[in-house]
Motif scaffolding. Sequence first.
Motif, PDB file in Angstrom:
ATOM      1  N   HIS A 188       8.458  -1.402  -4.343  1.00 48.68           N
ATOM      2  CA  HIS A 188       8.050  -2.132  -3.144  1.00 48.68           C
ATOM      3  C   HIS A 188       7.093  -3.265  -3.515  1.00 48.68           C
ATOM      4  O   HIS A 188       7.172  -4.357  -2.937  1.00 48.68           O
ATOM      5  CB  HIS A 188       7.383  -1.174  -2.155  1.00 48.68           C
TER       6      HIS A 188
ATOM      7  N   SER B  98       0.837   1.162  -8.939  1.00 49.32           N
ATOM      8  CA  SER B  98       1.377   2.302  -8.184  1.00 49.32           C
ATOM      9  C   SER B  98       0.833   3.613  -8.711  1.00 49.32           C
ATOM     10  O   SER B  98       0.545   4.535  -7.938  1.00 49.32           O
ATOM     11  CB  SER B  98       2.908   2.290  -8.241  1.00 49.32           C
TER      12      SER B  98
ATOM     13  N   LEU C 265       4.699   3.118   2.862  1.00 46.57           N
ATOM     14  CA  LEU C 265       4.973   1.820   2.220  1.00 46.57           C
ATOM     15  C   LEU C 265       4.778   0.670   3.202  1.00 46.57           C
ATOM     16  O   LEU C 265       5.538  -0.291   3.216  1.00 46.57           O
ATOM     17  CB  LEU C 265       6.387   1.805   1.626  1.00 46.57           C
TER      18      LEU C 265
ATOM     19  N   GLU D  10       8.872   4.405  -6.067  1.00 53.99           N
ATOM     20  CA  GLU D  10       9.192   3.655  -4.847  1.00 53.99           C
ATOM     21  C   GLU D  10       8.104   2.624  -4.550  1.00 53.99           C
ATOM     22  O   GLU D  10       8.403   1.500  -4.134  1.00 53.99           O
ATOM     23  CB  GLU D  10       9.343   4.618  -3.671  1.00 53.99           C
ATOM     24  N   LEU D  11       6.846   3.010  -4.771  1.00 54.42           N
ATOM     25  CA  LEU D  11       5.741   2.089  -4.520  1.00 54.42           C
ATOM     26  C   LEU D  11       5.799   0.897  -5.471  1.00 54.42           C
ATOM     27  O   LEU D  11       5.610  -0.256  -5.062  1.00 54.42           O
ATOM     28  CB  LEU D  11       4.409   2.826  -4.662  1.00 54.42           C
TER      29      LEU D  11
ATOM     30  N   VAL E  41       0.238  -1.799   1.072  1.00 57.83           N
ATOM     31  CA  VAL E  41       0.636  -2.146  -0.301  1.00 57.83           C
ATOM     32  C   VAL E  41      -0.109  -3.385  -0.775  1.00 57.83           C
ATOM     33  O   VAL E  41      -0.584  -3.455  -1.918  1.00 57.83           O
ATOM     34  CB  VAL E  41       2.159  -2.354  -0.374  1.00 57.83           C
TER      35      VAL E  41
END
Length: 350
Positions: free
Chosen positions: A263, A280, A300, A259-260, A305
């Motif tokens: 993103h 990530s 997130l 997911e990171l 980030v």
Amino acid sequence: MQPVTKLERRVMTAAEQALSRQRHVSPLDVLTGLGWIPAGRVTDWRQARAPHLEAVAAVSADRLADALEIFHRWVGSRDLRPGEVEYLAATRDRRPLRFTATGEPGRERAYRTHWMPADLPEPHRERLTARQSKPPDLVVVQALTSFTCTGCGRTDAGLLMMEDAGPHCLDCVDLGHLVFLPAGDAALTRRARKASRLSAVVVRFSGTRRRNERQGLLVEEAAVEQAERECLSDEEARARRRERDRERRAVADERFQAELAEHIGRLFPGCPPRRAAEISLHTGTRGSGRVGRSAAGRALDPDAVTRAVIASIRHADTAYDELLMAGVPREEARQRIRADIDRVLHRWRS
């Protein structure tokens, strides 16, 4: 309608975050969230090394009062119910802690009041209040140098407890009969603590991290023996549970890192997918202490980030590490490579 001031936004944000995180919020939560009362100074106050909370604040008592007035206006706009909590010192006498220099009852009560959602079930509310009112652990310090006990005058280099008059050896504070159980075995520590009628947390000051770090517990010898027997009896079951937990954490970490990386790709579409995956993996490793494992990183948050991406660029795409090795001070090295970072960010944002 009056415009919202910067302080009002900060107070409301700190209150919302505390309420979301722990299902209750207090004035102390807000003041620590603002950074006006550092966590280390809260520890000093809780261990009765400060006369009152205002004495350890980084701002004046009037400034604290302004923040609390805003906080209570925010409380009035929410559907929250109050609950009064005891604040007791981590000393043998468990004395009540003071918040203000004046000790005015109304202000003291305002500090002790915690606020919880009105729809919280009553049993949950009672458990929260009981947990918040629980007396803090007694704290014993591993001395870094020899000290002279204020009680008996003996010079020692072992464990001490700080009280109003100064350092005391364990015999003078009636803890000399306890045995030291080093940290490391969570099950043994938990069971020994539960079985011991009297216990204390042992800490030692870390010069590199500038904080006290937990070293273990002082507990009754019989409690350690009972805990050891219990741990031996279910050792295999606990090993299987640890393995299941390890597998579950590995799956959760892999999902979070994916997911990171996704993103990062949305925020920086020019970043190569392989590089996004590397960032990530590096910043999202459990226990790393990096920005990806912070609360903002796990949520997130775009700023978190972006900080992770900048950290990667700094080390991989600039001469930053070489400058540090050449003895250039960190802030100067960062200033020198700032333009290089900006160029990479501009290219990746395209």
